[in-house]
Design an enzyme around this catalytic site. Structure first.
Site, PDB file in Angstrom:
ATOM      1  N   LYS A   1       7.729   4.801   0.934  1.00  0.00           N
ATOM      2  CA  LYS A   1       9.008   5.495   1.101  1.00  0.00           C
ATOM      3  C   LYS A   1       9.006   6.841   0.388  1.00  0.00           C
ATOM      4  O   LYS A   1       9.470   7.848   0.937  1.00  0.00           O
ATOM      5  CB  LYS A   1      10.148   4.605   0.596  1.00  0.00           C
ATOM      6  CG  LYS A   1      11.532   5.261   0.584  1.00  0.00           C
ATOM      7  CD  LYS A   1      12.634   4.230   0.534  1.00  0.00           C
ATOM      8  CE  LYS A   1      12.480   3.272  -0.618  1.00  0.00           C
ATOM      9  NZ  LYS A   1      12.628   3.932  -1.950  1.00  0.00           N
TER      10      LYS A   1
ATOM     11  N   THR B   1       6.428   8.657  -0.308  1.00  0.00           N
ATOM     12  CA  THR B   1       5.499   9.548   0.398  1.00  0.00           C
ATOM     13  C   THR B   1       6.193  10.202   1.586  1.00  0.00           C
ATOM     14  O   THR B   1       6.051  11.411   1.817  1.00  0.00           O
ATOM     15  CB  THR B   1       4.262   8.756   0.855  1.00  0.00           C
ATOM     16  OG1 THR B   1       3.638   8.156  -0.280  1.00  0.00           O
ATOM     17  CG2 THR B   1       3.260   9.662   1.553  1.00  0.00           C
TER      18      THR B   1
ATOM     19  N   ARG C   1      13.734   9.484  -8.359  1.00  0.00           N
ATOM     20  CA  ARG C   1      13.790   8.819  -9.661  1.00  0.00           C
ATOM     21  C   ARG C   1      12.515   9.042 -10.466  1.00  0.00           C
ATOM     22  O   ARG C   1      11.461   9.315  -9.923  1.00  0.00           O
ATOM     23  CB  ARG C   1      14.002   7.313  -9.470  1.00  0.00           C
ATOM     24  CG  ARG C   1      15.371   6.939  -8.932  1.00  0.00           C
ATOM     25  CD  ARG C   1      15.439   5.463  -8.593  1.00  0.00           C
ATOM     26  NE  ARG C   1      14.521   5.135  -7.510  1.00  0.00           N
ATOM     27  CZ  ARG C   1      14.167   3.896  -7.184  1.00  0.00           C
ATOM     28  NH1 ARG C   1      14.645   2.874  -7.866  1.00  0.00           N
ATOM     29  NH2 ARG C   1      13.346   3.679  -6.179  1.00  0.00           N
TER      30      ARG C   1
ATOM     31  N   LYS D   1       2.672  -2.003  -8.719  1.00  0.00           N
ATOM     32  CA  LYS D   1       2.770  -0.951  -7.708  1.00  0.00           C
ATOM     33  C   LYS D   1       2.047   0.334  -8.086  1.00  0.00           C
ATOM     34  O   LYS D   1       1.764   1.166  -7.238  1.00  0.00           O
ATOM     35  CB  LYS D   1       4.248  -0.633  -7.432  1.00  0.00           C
ATOM     36  CG  LYS D   1       5.008  -1.763  -6.765  1.00  0.00           C
ATOM     37  CD  LYS D   1       6.414  -1.354  -6.410  1.00  0.00           C
ATOM     38  CE  LYS D   1       6.434  -0.300  -5.321  1.00  0.00           C
ATOM     39  NZ  LYS D   1       7.803   0.032  -4.899  1.00  0.00           N
TER      40      LYS D   1
ATOM     41  N   ALA E   1      16.189  -0.863  -8.202  1.00  0.00           N
ATOM     42  CA  ALA E   1      17.218  -1.248  -7.231  1.00  0.00           C
ATOM     43  C   ALA E   1      17.382  -2.751  -7.123  1.00  0.00           C
ATOM     44  O   ALA E   1      18.430  -3.221  -6.687  1.00  0.00           O
ATOM     45  CB  ALA E   1      16.880  -0.673  -5.857  1.00  0.00           C
TER      46      ALA E   1
ATOM     47  N   PHE F   1      13.976   0.468  -2.681  1.00  0.00           N
ATOM     48  CA  PHE F   1      13.753  -0.639  -1.755  1.00  0.00           C
ATOM     49  C   PHE F   1      14.545  -0.442  -0.452  1.00  0.00           C
ATOM     50  O   PHE F   1      14.703   0.675   0.018  1.00  0.00           O
ATOM     51  CB  PHE F   1      14.057  -1.974  -2.430  1.00  0.00           C
ATOM     52  CG  PHE F   1      13.159  -2.267  -3.605  1.00  0.00           C
ATOM     53  CD1 PHE F   1      11.785  -2.347  -3.452  1.00  0.00           C
ATOM     54  CD2 PHE F   1      13.685  -2.437  -4.878  1.00  0.00           C
ATOM     55  CE1 PHE F   1      10.951  -2.594  -4.539  1.00  0.00           C
ATOM     56  CE2 PHE F   1      12.857  -2.694  -5.967  1.00  0.00           C
ATOM     57  CZ  PHE F   1      11.486  -2.768  -5.791  1.00  0.00           C
TER      58      PHE F   1
ATOM     59  N   PHE G   1      -0.153   4.108   9.048  1.00  0.00           N
ATOM     60  CA  PHE G   1      -1.344   3.633   8.341  1.00  0.00           C
ATOM     61  C   PHE G   1      -2.507   3.611   9.327  1.00  0.00           C
ATOM     62  O   PHE G   1      -2.303   3.408  10.535  1.00  0.00           O
ATOM     63  CB  PHE G   1      -1.113   2.230   7.767  1.00  0.00           C
ATOM     64  CG  PHE G   1      -0.275   2.216   6.518  1.00  0.00           C
ATOM     65  CD1 PHE G   1      -0.855   1.995   5.275  1.00  0.00           C
ATOM     66  CD2 PHE G   1       1.101   2.435   6.569  1.00  0.00           C
ATOM     67  CE1 PHE G   1      -0.091   1.983   4.115  1.00  0.00           C
ATOM     68  CE2 PHE G   1       1.868   2.422   5.419  1.00  0.00           C
ATOM     69  CZ  PHE G   1       1.271   2.194   4.183  1.00  0.00           C
TER      70      PHE G   1
ATOM     71  N   TRP H   1       1.095  10.994   4.391  1.00  0.00           N
ATOM     72  CA  TRP H   1       0.003  10.801   3.435  1.00  0.00           C
ATOM     73  C   TRP H   1      -1.162  11.726   3.755  1.00  0.00           C
ATOM     74  O   TRP H   1      -1.681  12.413   2.881  1.00  0.00           O
ATOM     75  CB  TRP H   1      -0.469   9.342   3.436  1.00  0.00           C
ATOM     76  CG  TRP H   1      -1.390   9.030   2.292  1.00  0.00           C
ATOM     77  CD1 TRP H   1      -1.053   8.490   1.090  1.00  0.00           C
ATOM     78  CD2 TRP H   1      -2.808   9.248   2.238  1.00  0.00           C
ATOM     79  NE1 TRP H   1      -2.168   8.358   0.279  1.00  0.00           N
ATOM     80  CE2 TRP H   1      -3.249   8.823   0.960  1.00  0.00           C
ATOM     81  CE3 TRP H   1      -3.745   9.776   3.131  1.00  0.00           C
ATOM     82  CZ2 TRP H   1      -4.591   8.897   0.563  1.00  0.00           C
ATOM     83  CZ3 TRP H   1      -5.080   9.860   2.735  1.00  0.00           C
ATOM     84  CH2 TRP H   1      -5.501   9.426   1.466  1.00  0.00           C
TER      85      TRP H   1
END
Length: 553
Positions: free
Chosen positions: A69, A71, A92, A103, A271, A299, A379, A407
């Site tokens: 998200k 990215t 954030r 993560k 979140a 999220f 992806f 990306w």
């Protein structure tokens, strides 16, 4: 190349040049080295131009590693800049918990990152440290107050203020302090939360000025006296000292993307266990300085977006002009029952089974009246048949889905999404709140459960029922609700994937965050101090003799 290798090879502009792009002078910023700075609070105080657009980026329910998200958000900001729109992204600050845990970092990825990546993911400008110190200073003052004269008659058994640490540390969830004799304090049960879940983090992110920060800190309920009446920081006289420790942390931080788009990075509540949005100060500063401010919420729409729209937006004084829902083929297959190790294999049946999850998140945003677009984060394992199925399903429901390649291509790979976002942001918004704050607490809980999660109702434990009665008597019944819930499911069961409907949300406890201005409802097995995974990201990190870092992502 890895995210870190791409970041380390990038050329950053001096932060003064980034500031100049959005009209900031040297007097408007306080540099922290060459590539990051604090921004004056004066830009948060002004009223933004109504023509300036706010774009909210959210997502579907993710896989454990996340769906990129951030990215997509960074790529969208860079794409808007390429389209000659004066743009700021507002996101954030990462917590050390996820960075060292599962993560990894939270600065985007590939060619859609914010810089300096290592600084932002580690210590940055020290905001998280300041919050941790302020929180624990308050805890020390409370314990000392009880040890001394205790004029407010605080009951050591009913202190609800916990200490915090900015790392996942499960052994500190439940602790006993004050052992060792009379001079060591009064023994009592307590525990630690992670800094991102603290009320001070929420307060910092919702405060509009130093005066507001101090006022909110004064309203914090630290515990109850022997008559079961709430005791606040203001009653103890500690609000000034705690505010002093946060006088610099409240100022938004300025950084840049790889493509030199200005990025305001400030505040970092999770979140799933907090309200999941960057600071009001950061977002409002962006709205004052740029034509487009692209921000995010943690999220999926069931968590961060709901809290952005029901908790943050009323304080901000503006609702989003458009929303982006980030979806991935792999997350939809995961929600459709495909196992995590097999997500790189084409599986149209699993994808079809998972698509109701995306449609549910679309409905969530639509019910607020915010124009939206779906961003399919690409992806390399995605097949054309899978991508076409997502696009066709969205089109059948009247929603545009845009393939993005943030990306690999940065802003260039996100141009189509940016063009669609511009169109959506120009549409008329008919924002509708989810509930009225003056509704009873039970009704607000049910509103979120039924309208956002798709469940039947909120089932309250006996403790939660008693707390609702007490909170209402204390005059807190008109506050919004912040539900702490797993991010992996629309329900409170992380294994119940897709778009379930025949479920209840089990509320085991409520926590008053009166300074922040909301009530937290703890559901299921959600924890406010996470634990590290079996193989933390920290074990994959290395540093060379010359200080070069490897393995940070």
């Amino acid at each position: 190349m890895t995210d870190l290798e791409i970041a380390q090879q990038a050329t950053m502009l001096p932060i003064k040049e980034i500031a100049a792009k959005i009209g900031l002078t040297e007097d408007d910023i306080e540099p922290y080295g060459n590539y990051k700075a604090k921004i004056s609070m004066k830009f948060e105080q002004a009223s933004p131009d109504p023509a300036h657009k706010l774009v909210l980026v959210t997502s579907i329910n993710p896989t454990p590693p996340g769906e990129g998200k951030s990215t997509v958000l960074v790529g969208l900001g860079d794409a808007l800049s390429l389209l000659e729109k004066k743009t700021i992204i507002a996101i954030r600050e990462p917590s050390m918990g996820p960075v060292m845990g599962m993560k990894g970092g939270a600065t985007g990825g590939g060619y859609s990152q914010v810089m300096p990546m290592e600084d932002i993911n580690l210590h940055f400008t020290g905001d998280l440290h300041a919050l941790t110190s302020a929180n624990n200073t308050l805890a020390a003052l409370i314990d000392n107050y009880i040890q001394r004269d205790n004029k407010q008659d605080l009951d050591p058994r009913r202190i609800i203020w916990k200490r915090v640490l900015d790392i996942n540390d499960r052994v500190l969830r439940h602790t006993i302090t004050g052992l060792g004799g009379l001079s060591q304090g009064i023994p009592r049960e307590t525990g630690f939360d992670i800094t991102a879940a603290s009320e001070l983090m929420a307060i910092l992110c919702l405060s509009t000025s130093i005066a507001d920060l101090k006022h909110r800190i004064g309203k914090i309920v630290v515990g109850y006296n022997h008559d079961k009446q709430p005791v606040t920081v203001a009653q103890l006289g500690f609000e000034d000292s705690i505010t002093i420790l946060l006088k610099d942390a409240i100022k938004p931080n300025l950084a840049q993307t790889l493509a030199h788009t200005p990025a305001i990075i400030h505040g970092g509540p999770f979140a799933n266990i907090a309200h999941g949005c960057n600071s009001v100060a950061a977002t409002k500063t962006g709205l004052n300085l740029a034509d487009y401010t692209v921000t995010e919420s943690g999220f999926g729409s069931d968590l961060g977006a709901e809290k952005f729209l029901d908790i943050k937006a009323p304080v901000l004084g503006k609702t989003p002009d458009a929303a982006v829902i980030v979806a991935t083929v792999r997350a939809l297959k995961y929600n459709g029952g495909q196992k995590l190790p097999d997500l790189q294999t084409e599986n149209l049946d699993a994808l079809k089974a998972g698509l109701p999850n995306l449609l549910h998140h679309i409905e969530n945003i639509q019910q607020y009246g915010v124009p939206l677009v779906v961003a399919i984060n690409h992806f390399v394992s995605d097949t054309q048949a899978e991508l076409d199925l997502i696009k066709d399903t969205c089109a059948a429901h009247g929603v545009t889905a845009i393939l993005t390649d943030s990306w690999a291509k940065g802003g260039e790979g996100t141009l189509d999404l940016a063009k669609e976002v511009i169109k959506k942001a120009d549409q008329a918004s008919t924002f509708t709140p989810l509930y009225d704050d003056n509704q009873p607490i039970e009704d607000k809980l049910d509103a979120v459960v039924t309208k956002v999660y798709g469940g039947r109702k909120a089932v309250l434990s006996k403790k939660a029922q008693r707390q609702i009665k007490q909170f209402t008597e204390n005059g807190w019944g008109n506050l919004p609700i912040c539900i702490a819930k797993t991010q992996y499911s629309l329900s409170d069961d992380p294994k119940l994937l897709g778009a379930p409907s025949d479920f209840d949300i089990n509320v085991r406890e409520l926590v008053p965050k009166i300074g922040a201005g909301f009530i937290v409802a703890l559901t299921g097995n959600i924890l406010t101090m996470p634990g590290l995974p079996k193989e933390p990201a920290a074990v994959k990190m290395h540093i060379d003799d010359d200080g070069t870092i490897e393995g940070l992502f």
